[in-house]
Design a protein around this motif. Structure first.
Motif, PDB file in Angstrom:
ATOM      1  N   ALA A  12     -15.722   2.208  -0.864  1.00  0.00           N
ATOM      2  CA  ALA A  12     -14.631   3.256  -0.739  1.00  0.00           C
ATOM      3  C   ALA A  12     -13.374   2.398  -0.464  1.00  0.00           C
ATOM      4  O   ALA A  12     -12.274   2.655  -1.101  1.00  0.00           O
ATOM      5  N   CYS A  13     -13.504   1.310   0.174  1.00  0.00           N
ATOM      6  CA  CYS A  13     -12.135   0.256   0.042  1.00  0.00           C
ATOM      7  C   CYS A  13     -12.019  -0.004  -1.101  1.00  0.00           C
ATOM      8  O   CYS A  13     -10.781  -0.016  -1.653  1.00  0.00           O
ATOM      9  N   ARG A  14     -12.799  -0.500  -2.028  1.00  0.00           N
ATOM     10  CA  ARG A  14     -12.478  -0.917  -3.386  1.00  0.00           C
ATOM     11  C   ARG A  14     -12.017   0.348  -4.314  1.00  0.00           C
ATOM     12  O   ARG A  14     -11.111  -0.155  -4.896  1.00  0.00           O
ATOM     13  N   VAL A  15     -12.396   1.403  -3.973  1.00  0.00           N
ATOM     14  CA  VAL A  15     -11.870   2.695  -4.917  1.00  0.00           C
ATOM     15  C   VAL A  15     -10.411   2.876  -4.146  1.00  0.00           C
ATOM     16  O   VAL A  15      -9.408   2.960  -5.281  1.00  0.00           O
ATOM     17  N   ILE A  16     -10.148   2.775  -3.083  1.00  0.00           N
ATOM     18  CA  ILE A  16      -8.730   2.892  -2.705  1.00  0.00           C
ATOM     19  C   ILE A  16      -7.774   1.766  -3.241  1.00  0.00           C
ATOM     20  O   ILE A  16      -6.760   2.290  -3.864  1.00  0.00           O
ATOM     21  N   ALA A  17      -8.286   0.565  -2.965  1.00  0.00           N
ATOM     22  CA  ALA A  17      -7.347  -0.470  -3.547  1.00  0.00           C
ATOM     23  C   ALA A  17      -7.271  -0.298  -4.980  1.00  0.00           C
ATOM     24  O   ALA A  17      -6.126  -0.632  -5.679  1.00  0.00           O
ATOM     25  N   ARG A  18      -8.351   0.200  -5.860  1.00  0.00           N
ATOM     26  CA  ARG A  18      -8.008   0.110  -7.272  1.00  0.00           C
ATOM     27  C   ARG A  18      -7.086   1.571  -7.619  1.00  0.00           C
ATOM     28  O   ARG A  18      -6.287   1.138  -8.676  1.00  0.00           O
ATOM     29  N   ILE A  19      -7.117   2.449  -6.709  1.00  0.00           N
ATOM     30  CA  ILE A  19      -6.120   3.518  -6.941  1.00  0.00           C
ATOM     31  C   ILE A  19      -4.943   2.848  -6.812  1.00  0.00           C
ATOM     32  O   ILE A  19      -4.011   3.297  -7.647  1.00  0.00           O
ATOM     33  N   ALA A  20      -4.607   2.156  -5.976  1.00  0.00           N
ATOM     34  CA  ALA A  20      -3.217   1.648  -5.500  1.00  0.00           C
ATOM     35  C   ALA A  20      -2.734   0.694  -6.589  1.00  0.00           C
ATOM     36  O   ALA A  20      -1.701   0.884  -6.962  1.00  0.00           O
ATOM     37  N   ARG A  21      -3.791  -0.268  -7.326  1.00  0.00           N
ATOM     38  CA  ARG A  21      -3.267  -0.900  -8.487  1.00  0.00           C
ATOM     39  C   ARG A  21      -2.828  -0.038  -9.473  1.00  0.00           C
ATOM     40  O   ARG A  21      -2.159  -0.152 -10.253  1.00  0.00           O
ATOM     41  N   VAL A  22      -3.576   0.971  -9.659  1.00  0.00           N
ATOM     42  CA  VAL A  22      -3.331   1.815 -11.090  1.00  0.00           C
ATOM     43  C   VAL A  22      -2.116   2.297 -10.870  1.00  0.00           C
ATOM     44  O   VAL A  22      -1.229   2.558 -11.703  1.00  0.00           O
ATOM     45  N   ILE A  23      -1.815   3.139  -9.633  1.00  0.00           N
ATOM     46  CA  ILE A  23      -0.556   3.724  -9.464  1.00  0.00           C
ATOM     47  C   ILE A  23       0.703   2.929  -9.591  1.00  0.00           C
ATOM     48  O   ILE A  23       1.752   3.113 -10.394  1.00  0.00           O
ATOM     49  N   VAL A  24       0.431   1.628  -8.990  1.00  0.00           N
ATOM     50  CA  VAL A  24       1.580   0.555  -9.292  1.00  0.00           C
ATOM     51  C   VAL A  24       1.739  -0.043 -10.598  1.00  0.00           C
ATOM     52  O   VAL A  24       3.062   0.043 -11.024  1.00  0.00           O
ATOM     53  N   CYS A  25       0.642  -0.404 -11.128  1.00  0.00           N
ATOM     54  CA  CYS A  25       1.000  -0.642 -12.446  1.00  0.00           C
ATOM     55  C   CYS A  25       1.789   0.227 -13.644  1.00  0.00           C
ATOM     56  O   CYS A  25       2.368  -0.126 -14.433  1.00  0.00           O
TER      57      CYS A  25
END
Length: 132
Positions: A12-25
């Motif tokens: 879940a932590c990795r999914v949340i971080a991936r979502i943050a990366r996608v949104i920022v990029c």
């Protein structure tokens, strides 16, 4: 008395971080690989700091969880969060960050809803956004 949240699973932590990366990029218009490099160019550093901030604030990950996922020191994540908070004094930056936070929360809610639906379950019916 402070309220403690239960820890998310590692997945879940990795999914949340991936979502943050996608949104920022998407918001900064930079390639997703730029956040994984050691490039210290100002636009990449700001994007990386913003992603760490979103994972911590909107994603509710601890500084240690963010540090582990982004492969940084805890102090680096703390510094990034302080930098982003300081930039919020700018009304334009604050609006941009609010938009990214709303998108982040919406995406997390969508993943939770998908995981809660029985027909959407993964192997053995486990949800990846469940508590440890």
């Amino acid at each position: 008395m402070t309220e403690q949240r239960q820890a998310f699973s590692e997945h879940a932590c990795r999914v949340i971080a991936r979502i943050a990366r996608v949104i920022v990029c998407d918001a900064y218009g930079i390639p997703h690989t730029a956040l994984h490099t050691e490039n210290r160019a100002a636009n990449f550093a700001l994007a990386r700091q913003t992603a760490m901030y979103l994972a911590h604030v909107a994603g509710q990950l601890t500084l240690n969880e963010v540090a582990d996922i982004f492969e940084r020191e805890r102090s680096t994540v703390s510094h990034a969060c302080i930098n982003i908070e300081d930039r919020r004094d700018s009304p334009i930056f604050d609006l941009q960050l609010e938009y990214m936070e709303k998108r982040m929360r919406l995406r997390i809610d969508e993943f939770r809803a998908a995981e809660a639906a029985p027909e959407e379950r993964g192997p053995k019916g486990k949800s990846f956004l469940t508590w440890r």
